[in-house]
Design a protein around this motif. Structure first.
Motif, PDB file in Angstrom:
ATOM      1  N   TYR A  77       0.806  -1.212   0.000  1.00 40.42           N
ATOM      2  CA  TYR A  77       0.000   0.000   0.000  1.00 40.42           C
ATOM      3  C   TYR A  77       0.846   1.271   0.000  1.00 40.42           C
ATOM      4  CZ  TYR A  77      -4.163  -2.806   0.788  1.00 40.42           C
ATOM      5  OH  TYR A  77      -5.173  -3.693   0.658  1.00 40.42           O
ATOM      6  N   GLY A  78       2.075   1.153  -0.491  1.00 39.85           N
ATOM      7  CA  GLY A  78       2.920   2.326  -0.603  1.00 39.85           C
ATOM      8  C   GLY A  78       3.429   2.900   0.697  1.00 39.85           C
ATOM      9  N   MET A  79       3.087   2.296   1.836  1.00 44.12           N
ATOM     10  CA  MET A  79       3.411   2.899   3.129  1.00 44.12           C
ATOM     11  C   MET A  79       3.737   1.933   4.250  1.00 44.12           C
ATOM     12  SD  MET A  79       0.662   5.775   3.954  1.00 44.12           S
ATOM     13  CE  MET A  79      -0.040   6.571   2.557  1.00 44.12           C
ATOM     14  N   TYR A  80       3.267   0.723   4.155  1.00 43.53           N
ATOM     15  CA  TYR A  80       3.292  -0.143   5.326  1.00 43.53           C
ATOM     16  C   TYR A  80       4.097  -1.416   5.141  1.00 43.53           C
ATOM     17  CZ  TYR A  80      -0.440   2.944   6.645  1.00 43.53           C
ATOM     18  OH  TYR A  80      -1.155   4.058   6.942  1.00 43.53           O
ATOM     19  N   GLY A 126      -2.912  -3.666  14.482  1.00 46.22           N
ATOM     20  CA  GLY A 126      -3.014  -3.842  13.034  1.00 46.22           C
ATOM     21  C   GLY A 126      -1.630  -4.114  12.496  1.00 46.22           C
ATOM     22  N   PRO A 127      -1.515  -4.852  11.394  1.00 45.01           N
ATOM     23  CA  PRO A 127      -0.204  -5.271  10.879  1.00 45.01           C
ATOM     24  C   PRO A 127       0.721  -4.109  10.516  1.00 45.01           C
ATOM     25  CG  PRO A 127      -1.953  -5.762   9.298  1.00 45.01           C
ATOM     26  CD  PRO A 127      -2.616  -5.330  10.565  1.00 45.01           C
ATOM     27  N   GLY A 128       0.179  -3.055   9.918  1.00 45.61           N
ATOM     28  CA  GLY A 128       1.007  -1.910   9.580  1.00 45.61           C
ATOM     29  C   GLY A 128       1.369  -1.104  10.815  1.00 45.61           C
ATOM     30  N   LYS A 129       0.467  -1.139  11.809  1.00 49.07           N
ATOM     31  CA  LYS A 129       0.707  -0.375  13.034  1.00 49.07           C
ATOM     32  C   LYS A 129       1.824  -0.981  13.866  1.00 49.07           C
ATOM     33  CE  LYS A 129      -4.134   0.978  13.566  1.00 49.07           C
ATOM     34  NZ  LYS A 129      -5.239   0.981  14.544  1.00 49.07           N
ATOM     35  N   LEU A 130       1.810  -2.306  14.004  1.00 55.47           N
ATOM     36  CA  LEU A 130       2.807  -2.905  14.899  1.00 55.47           C
ATOM     37  C   LEU A 130       4.216  -2.824  14.328  1.00 55.47           C
ATOM     38  CD1 LEU A 130       4.013  -6.122  14.469  1.00 55.47           C
ATOM     39  CD2 LEU A 130       1.594  -6.546  14.542  1.00 55.47           C
ATOM     40  N   THR A 131       4.345  -2.881  12.990  1.00 57.14           N
ATOM     41  CA  THR A 131       5.688  -2.738  12.422  1.00 57.14           C
ATOM     42  C   THR A 131       6.206  -1.309  12.614  1.00 57.14           C
ATOM     43  OG1 THR A 131       4.720  -2.324  10.232  1.00 57.14           O
ATOM     44  CG2 THR A 131       5.449  -4.555  10.693  1.00 57.14           C
ATOM     45  N   MET A 132       5.283  -0.352  12.586  1.00 53.00           N
ATOM     46  CA  MET A 132       5.674   1.034  12.818  1.00 53.00           C
ATOM     47  C   MET A 132       6.075   1.240  14.276  1.00 53.00           C
ATOM     48  SD  MET A 132       3.359   4.221  11.518  1.00 53.00           S
ATOM     49  CE  MET A 132       2.570   3.237  10.246  1.00 53.00           C
ATOM     50  N   ALA A 133       5.287   0.692  15.191  1.00 52.53           N
ATOM     51  CA  ALA A 133       5.557   0.844  16.627  1.00 52.53           C
ATOM     52  C   ALA A 133       6.869   0.178  17.019  1.00 52.53           C
ATOM     53  CB  ALA A 133       4.406   0.254  17.437  1.00 52.53           C
ATOM     54  N   MET A 134       7.197  -0.947  16.365  1.00 55.50           N
ATOM     55  CA  MET A 134       8.406  -1.682  16.714  1.00 55.50           C
ATOM     56  C   MET A 134       9.573  -1.381  15.775  1.00 55.50           C
ATOM     57  SD  MET A 134       7.267  -5.384  18.088  1.00 55.50           S
ATOM     58  CE  MET A 134       6.901  -5.564  19.846  1.00 55.50           C
ATOM     59  N   ASN A 135       9.366  -0.428  14.862  1.00 58.08           N
ATOM     60  CA  ASN A 135      10.431  -0.006  13.964  1.00 58.08           C
ATOM     61  C   ASN A 135      10.961  -1.161  13.108  1.00 58.08           C
ATOM     62  OD1 ASN A 135      12.010   1.947  12.849  1.00 58.08           O
ATOM     63  ND2 ASN A 135      13.632   1.777  14.387  1.00 58.08           N
TER      64      ASN A 135
END
Length: 188
Positions: A77-80, A126-135
């Motif tokens: 999705y271009g972002m996640y 959410g899958p995109g959220k947890l990768t962002m939170a955990m870098n």
DNA sequence: TAAGAGATACTCT
DNA sequence: GAGTATCTCTTAA
């Protein structure tokens, strides 16, 4: 106790179900971020049209055909970024489990900072959220999750009730209930 | 509180 | 060139 390779060397759907309640640990330098896995999805090989591995081997999906217990991170999705673990029995040609959600345990402050929002119930659900939170990004692709390193999965809690649903965000094989989840109140 | 659309770039055909 | 294993904001009721 870190989950061993044998844990992942089983039917992908079984592994997806059993990963619920396990603990995901992400280490960044001296920081430790952990969370209890609350939602997963199973993606199989050639027999699963919704899977990346439904077609032939490509640059992106080759990890799903490789050894179990490795991480499969990809961009969408271009972002996640999405975080998966390779899991399959010896009979399957490919397979992986998508980690769709966790409930934060350690390092909550860091995760809040990475996400830029305060609600603990919403920063990693959410899958995109947890990768962002955990870098987590492509640098974390193809790592061994059965060893103590920058990412690994270990024993967590025993979930009380696991809910089955169709997988999210796909258009094929929506009759297959290969999404597994728990509510935080069902931890014990 | 629910529904709708836009953001944004990588991978495969 | 089209489609995508998503998230957040805006709008309206």
């Amino acid at each position: 106790m870190i989950l061993k390779k044998e844990f992942y060397e089983r039917e992908t759907i079984t592994v997806a179900k059993q990963l619920i309640g396990k603990k995901l640990t992400r280490k960044i330098k001296n920081l430790k971020l952990t969370g209890i896995i609350t939602e997963t999805e199973a993606y199989r090989g050639r027999d699963d049209p919704a899977s990346h591995a439904a077609t032939n081997l490509t640059n992106r999906n080759q990890i799903m055909f490789g050894p179990v217990g490795m991480s499969y991170v990809y961009f969408t999705y271009g972002m996640y970024f999405m975080l998966n673990v390779v899991a399959k029995s010896k009979k399957q040609n490919a397979g992986a489990v998508l980690i769709r959600g966790i409930y934060p345990q350690d390092g909550i402050k860091i995760m809040i900072k990475n996400r830029g929002m305060k609600d603990v119930n919403k920063i990693t659900n959410g899958p995109g959220k947890l990768t962002m939170a955990m870098n987590i990004s492509m640098k974390e692709n193809n790592l061994n999750l059965t060893k103590k390193s920058s990412i690994y999965i270990s024993e967590g809690i025993i979930p009380k009730k696991i809910k089955k649903s169709p997988r999210i965000g796909i258009t094929k094989a929506i009759d297959k209930k290969w999404n597994f989840s728990i509510m935080s109140k069902d931890y014990f």
